[in-house]
Write an enzyme that holds these catalytic residues in place. Structure first.
Site, PDB file in Angstrom:
ATOM      1  CG  HIS A 141      -1.963  -1.021   1.246  1.00 18.53           C
ATOM      2  ND1 HIS A 141      -3.239  -0.833   0.748  1.00 18.53           N
ATOM      3  CD2 HIS A 141      -1.921  -2.292   1.685  1.00 18.53           C
ATOM      4  CE1 HIS A 141      -3.934  -1.940   0.905  1.00 18.53           C
ATOM      5  NE2 HIS A 141      -3.156  -2.845   1.469  1.00 18.53           N
TER       6      HIS A 141
ATOM      7  CE  LYS B 243      -6.867  13.508   0.568  1.00 15.57           C
ATOM      8  NZ  LYS B 243      -6.736  12.470  -0.413  1.00 15.57           N
ATOM      9  NE  ARG B 244      -4.165   9.697  10.287  1.00 19.87           N
ATOM     10  CZ  ARG B 244      -3.757   8.745  11.130  1.00 19.87           C
ATOM     11  NH1 ARG B 244      -4.465   7.631  11.258  1.00 19.87           N
ATOM     12  NH2 ARG B 244      -2.678   8.907  11.858  1.00 19.87           N
TER      13      ARG B 244
ATOM     14  CE  LYS C 142      -2.714  10.566   3.347  1.00 17.04           C
ATOM     15  NZ  LYS C 142      -3.325   9.690   2.327  1.00 17.04           N
TER      16      LYS C 142
ATOM     17  CB  THR D 159     -10.207   4.619  -1.044  1.00 17.85           C
ATOM     18  OG1 THR D 159      -9.678   4.966   0.237  1.00 17.85           O
ATOM     19  CG2 THR D 159      -9.503   3.382  -1.564  1.00 17.85           C
TER      20      THR D 159
ATOM     21  CE  LYS E 234     -14.207   5.697   1.081  1.00 16.59           C
ATOM     22  NZ  LYS E 234     -13.341   5.841   2.251  1.00 16.59           N
TER      23      LYS E 234
HETATM   24  O1  NBX Z   1      -3.768   2.606   1.655  1.00 18.84           O
HETATM   25  C1  NBX Z   1      -3.128   3.770   2.134  1.00 18.84           C
HETATM   26  C2  NBX Z   1      -2.502   4.520   0.979  1.00 18.84           C
HETATM   27  O2  NBX Z   1      -1.827   5.656   1.469  1.00 18.84           O
HETATM   28  C3  NBX Z   1      -3.607   4.934   0.040  1.00 18.84           C
HETATM   29  O3  NBX Z   1      -3.067   5.569  -1.083  1.00 18.84           O
HETATM   30  C4  NBX Z   1      -4.396   3.711  -0.401  1.00 18.84           C
HETATM   31  O4  NBX Z   1      -5.521   4.093  -1.124  1.00 18.84           O
HETATM   32  C5  NBX Z   1      -4.865   2.923   0.818  1.00 18.84           C
HETATM   33  C6  NBX Z   1      -5.556   1.648   0.448  1.00 18.84           C
HETATM   34  O5  NBX Z   1      -4.782   0.908  -0.447  1.00 18.84           O
HETATM   35  N1  NBX Z   1      -2.172   3.382   3.146  1.00 18.84           N
HETATM   36  C7  NBX Z   1      -2.537   3.409   4.425  1.00 18.84           C
HETATM   37  O6  NBX Z   1      -3.647   3.784   4.757  1.00 18.84           O
HETATM   38  N2  NBX Z   1      -1.601   2.981   5.319  1.00 18.84           N
HETATM   39  C8  NBX Z   1      -1.850   2.884   6.624  1.00 18.84           C
HETATM   40  O7  NBX Z   1      -2.899   3.218   7.116  1.00 18.84           O
HETATM   41  C9  NBX Z   1      -0.780   2.366   7.522  1.00 18.84           C
HETATM   42  C10 NBX Z   1      -1.159   1.959   8.779  1.00 18.84           C
HETATM   43  C11 NBX Z   1      -0.212   1.488   9.646  1.00 18.84           C
HETATM   44  C12 NBX Z   1       1.122   1.460   9.273  1.00 18.84           C
HETATM   45  C13 NBX Z   1       1.504   1.874   8.014  1.00 18.84           C
HETATM   46  C14 NBX Z   1       0.545   2.342   7.145  1.00 18.84           C
HETATM   47  N3  NBX Z   1       2.035   1.004  10.135  1.00 18.84           N
END
Ligand code: NBX
Length: 838
Positions: free
Chosen positions: A373, A564-565, A570, A672, A676
């Site tokens: 991801h 978003k986060r 971003k 994502t 939406k």
């Molecule tokens: O995953 C996200 C990406 O940043 C997005 O672009 C993508 O759409 C989404 C789904 O494929 N990655 C993400 O959310 N990562 C984490 O939340 C994460 C959580 C814990 C960690 C590392 C990353 N230790």
């Protein structure tokens, strides 16, 4: 541990559970309210009514879940286990009502209590067991798997505390614990009889069996109990109910006792605490690992309990031969977080069932599949060998052995190339040797996928280049999607009704049908209905922003949203620079062509992420200055919505006109939220990054506001990057920087934003904020022009929804199933259910 008896006593007539007749929903609700919960109609809070309704619906889910599991078992179906440290489920009630088609019955039952589902669903806490995109993707996937009738079980952790609640004080983020289980979680059913033991610590020793064979044995471990809690996952109107199995950590009884008997009561209690800590809290980092021991414990705890669960089910159905295990199972690893599962499956097969290495490796590499991801280097997981050796000594041995055999293969492919071996080794050398979890996942899997076309290409050409050269066939792309049930049918009932009137309701389960909306592209009366729906949704958001921020948004203005986060890549910062630019224009009286906007931002910062927190403070300070200025009021209002979560998004995305997807190209794996917004008719302003590229291709370049550097240009731009020069050449950016540096937004807090202005001016700014500013502002001007033409905008909005068919997670999951999992859909008819009842 509760032991499951081999002899099951069956009560006659109750093999399949008691009769649940839909016509009794009202009675069931009353029964649960009065008897299960012991409440009285008058004067009770909405919470109890919510709880009673959840139990009423759960009864119906349980009946279908039993039927689903029975079919999987009886027909010996191949199935997938989706392993994820995160499932960001949000609320369950509205989704279950929609998927079970209980809308009318629930409304009529609630009438007796003089209330509506809209009112009582507010009593439900979000299940916030995830950080952001990755966790929410897992939740959308579960909905799609059940809706496509695929036998998929989700495995995760039952965190006592989910994603922290965010409040804003003096413009700063404050984190508060999310005690989401406080009032109970009516959807789950615990199954202590299926608890597993997970080993930690101890040592490994050899022994020779009676046939003279050498074995390794993990001894002296301190075990922790994994107790499953099952959450039902209903498919859309198909009687399928899959399971999300969440593990809770508990102390085993015996180690308490031994310590206690030895007189060390407090040590016994400390051990118990250690055991229970494992699933206490979700780590709130969404893009980096901090190497904490407890996090590694969480990862192994999930992996071990889940693999044991699957193996135990195998044994009970197929006996002790594992020769065709891989024909019946796939494990999908949601990023590297559960990738120790590779070594754990090896351990169980070799140590517990005495398979030889090669057979075990065959099975493992035919069942494991890994989804990546992220490309961000700081998010690539590594664990120190010394921590592994302390916590998981037997697993470390297995990782070493996997590595030795893998490096032999590397040496064959690139003879004499020691550098290659060093680069590809699962163990990174150095003062503190580290295990590269992504490499373990790749080596142990038969499939490796990225989550959008560009992302997968970048993985193959960059990060995983050598692995791609070794095994080109392992690599594949699965562009993300979101469930149209939650993200259109449920969250946007007004628009859904309108769409249904025009093209029927089939799109809810067959989302490619949404393209039929194109036919109404030119229909004037449809335009008006479309605009009215948007206005109604905007009013809901106006009310939310008023309630949470005490800021007045206005439905007649454009709603420009980025939620978003919070992360530098971003580029919420770029967005706020544009807001400051608009404010600067207003102050200078340059309002020609300016479309009045309400700008909404929201999102959580990882508690230890300094710059992200500064950005939140900046957004809030800018909002405060602008919202107080009467000159700005007709043109610009700005809000930072605290505690952005799944439930907030359900109000936000239907109300949005403009979706901000402005990451530095090559950094956002997919996104994502972008999907939406598109489904709900928002237009996107965005870079060529992640799934934005596919969104633009689907809707057409004319219906998307593009700006910014492209991924392939980034290295070159960085090599000659001079932001100070850019600032001096661009009067808009110069003015913005002047306002920032003059302390206009931090009059009484000098130097507060120096780190931000310095970051923008730094020739090493990896996010290229100053570079993309000019083209961003130009694209925003195009947005204004387009929005001013109501018909034109409405047409583009309709086209966005109509072109969003590709971004249903049903499409994504069909591809996972077709290319990776090879599952056959289940089939549970109404008669299956009614015969089960009678
Ligand atoms: O995953 C996200 C990406 O940043 C997005 O672009 C993508 O759409 C989404 C789904 O494929 N990655 C993400 O959310 N990562 C984490 O939340 C994460 C959580 C814990 C960690 C590392 C990353 N230790």
């Amino acid at each position: 541990m509760v032991k499951q008896s081999d002899q099951v006593c069956v009560v006659k007539g109750w093999q399949e559970g008691p009769v649940i007749d839909e016509s009794t929903l009202k009675d069931d609700l009353t029964r649960h309210f009065y008897y299960t919960l012991g409440r009285d109609k008058v004067g009770e809070s909405q919470h109890y009514l919510y709880h009673a309704l959840a139990l009423t619906i759960r009864d119906r889910l349980v009946a279908r879940c039993r039927e689903t599991n029975q079919q999987i078992k009886q027909e010996k179906r191949r199935k997938t286990a989706y392993l994820s440290l995160e499932f960001l489920m949000g609320r369950a009630l509205g989704n279950a009502v929609l998927n079970l088609d209980l809308d009318e019955q629930v409304s009529s039952a609630l009438q007796e209590y003089c209330t509506t589902i809209e009112t009582i669903e507010d009593a439900e806490h979000d299940a916030g067991l995830g950080n952001g995109g990755l966790g929410r993707l897992a939740a959308c996937f579960l909905d799609s798997c059940a809706s496509l009738a695929l036998p998929v079980i989700g495995y995760g952790l039952r965190y006592e505390y989910g994603m922290f609640n965010q409040s804003i004080k003096d413009g700063n983020q404050i984190e508060q614990p999310d005690n989401w289980l406080r009032e109970g979680h009516p959807w789950e059913l615990s199954a202590p009889e299926h608890a597993k033991r997970v080993k930690f610590g101890g040592y490994v020793q050899s022994y020779t069996d009676k046939f003279g064979r050498e074995h390794r044995q993990w001894m002296g471990s301190q075990d922790v109990l994994a107790v499953p809690y099952d959450v039902p996952v209903p498919g859309y109107k198909n009687n399928i109910v899959n399971t999300l199995r969440l593990w809770k950590s508990e102390a085993t009884d015996e180690f308490n006792l031994t310590e206690f008997n030895a007189g060390s009561y407090s040590e016994a209690v400390a051990q118990k605490n250690l055991a229970e800590q494992i699933t206490m809290v979700l780590y709130p980092n969404d893009s980096s690992e901090n190497g904490k021991e407890l996090r590694l414990r969480q990862q192994y705890f999930l992996s071990s309990a889940s693999i044991q669960d699957v193996v135990d089910q195998w044994l009970s159905q197929h006996g002790e031969s594992f020769s065709d295990f891989a024909d019946f199972h796939a494990f999908q690893l949601n990023d590297t977080h559960p990738s120790i599962a590779v070594a754990e499956l090896m351990r169980i097969l070799i140590d517990d069932y005495e398979l030889d290495w090669n057979d075990a490796w065959q099975i493992t590499t035919k069942t494991m599949a890994y989804t990546n991801h992220t490309l961000l280097p700081e998010a690539l997981e590594k664990w120190s060998v010394s921590l592994f050796s302390k916590l998981l000594p037997r697993i470390l041995e297995i990782v070493y052995e996997i590595n030795a055999r893998f490096l032999a293969q590397v040496a064959q492919q690139w003879p004499g190339d020691v550098e290659k071996q060093r680069a590809l080794s699962l163990i990174e050398e150095g003062d503190e040797p580290q295990i590269r979890m992504a490499y373990l996942a790749i080596v142990g899997s038969y499939s490796v996928n990225g989550v959008a076309a560009l992302h997968t290409e970048l993985l193959k050409a960059g990060l995983f280049k050598e692995f791609y050269a070794l095994w080109p066939d392992k690599f594949n792309n699965k562009t993300n999607g979101v469930t149209p049930r939650r993200w259109l049918a449920h969250c946007n009932p007004v628009l859904s009704e309108l769409i249904g009137e025009k093209i029927g309701h089939d799109w809810v389960k067959n989302f490619s049908k949404i393209s039929d909306l194109r036919r109404f592209y030119d229909d004037k009366s449809f335009h008006e209905q479309w605009q009215n729906a948007k206005r109604e949704n905007k009013q809901r958001l106006v009310d939310l922003v008023k309630a949470r921020c005490d800021i007045d948004f206005d439905v007649s203005m454009m709603f420009d949203v980025q939620v978003k986060r919070i992360h530098e890549y971003k580029r919420q910062l770029l967005n706020i620079l544009h807001v400051i630019h608009l404010y600067d224009r207003i102050r200078r009286g340059d309002t020609q062509g300016l479309v009045p906007r309400c700008v909404l931002l929201g999102g959580k910062a990882a508690p230890g992420y300094y710059m992200a927190k500064k950005i939140i403070k900046l957004i809030n300070n800018v909002a405060e200055v602008i919202n107080k200025d009467p000159q700005a009021a007709p043109y610009l209002r700005v809000a930072f919505l605290p505690n952005y979560n799944v439930t907030a998004m359900e109000v936000i995305c239907p109300a949005t006109d403009l979706s901000e997807q402005v990451s530095t190209a090559g950094k956002e794996a997919s996104g994502t939220g972008n999907m939406k917004f598109m489904m709900n008719g928002a237009l996107t302003i965005g870079t060529l990054d992640g799934a934005n590229i596919e969104i633009r291709d689907a809707v057409g370049a004319d219906n998307f506001f593009l700006f910014g550097a492209q991924a392939h240009e980034i290295d070159d731009i960085k090599s000659r990057y001079n932001p100070e020069h850019l600032i001096s050449q661009n009067s808009d950016l110069k003015n913005v920087m002047q306002l920032l540096e003059s302390g206009h937004f931090n009059l009484f807090e000098p130097c507060l934003f120096d780190d931000i202005t310095n970051a923008i001016k730094s020739p090493h700014d990896p996010w290229l904020v100053a570079h993309d500013f000019e083209s961003y502002v130009a694209a925003q001007k195009e947005v204004d022009k387009a929005y001013a033409d109501r018909t034109y905008w409405t047409q583009m909005s309709i086209l966005n929804t109509a072109a969003s068919g590709l971004f249903s997670s049903d499409r994504t999951i069909s591809q996972y199933s077709e290319d990776i999992w090879h599952l056959e859909p289940l089939n549970i008819s109404e008669t299956d259910l009614t015969t089960a009842k009678s």
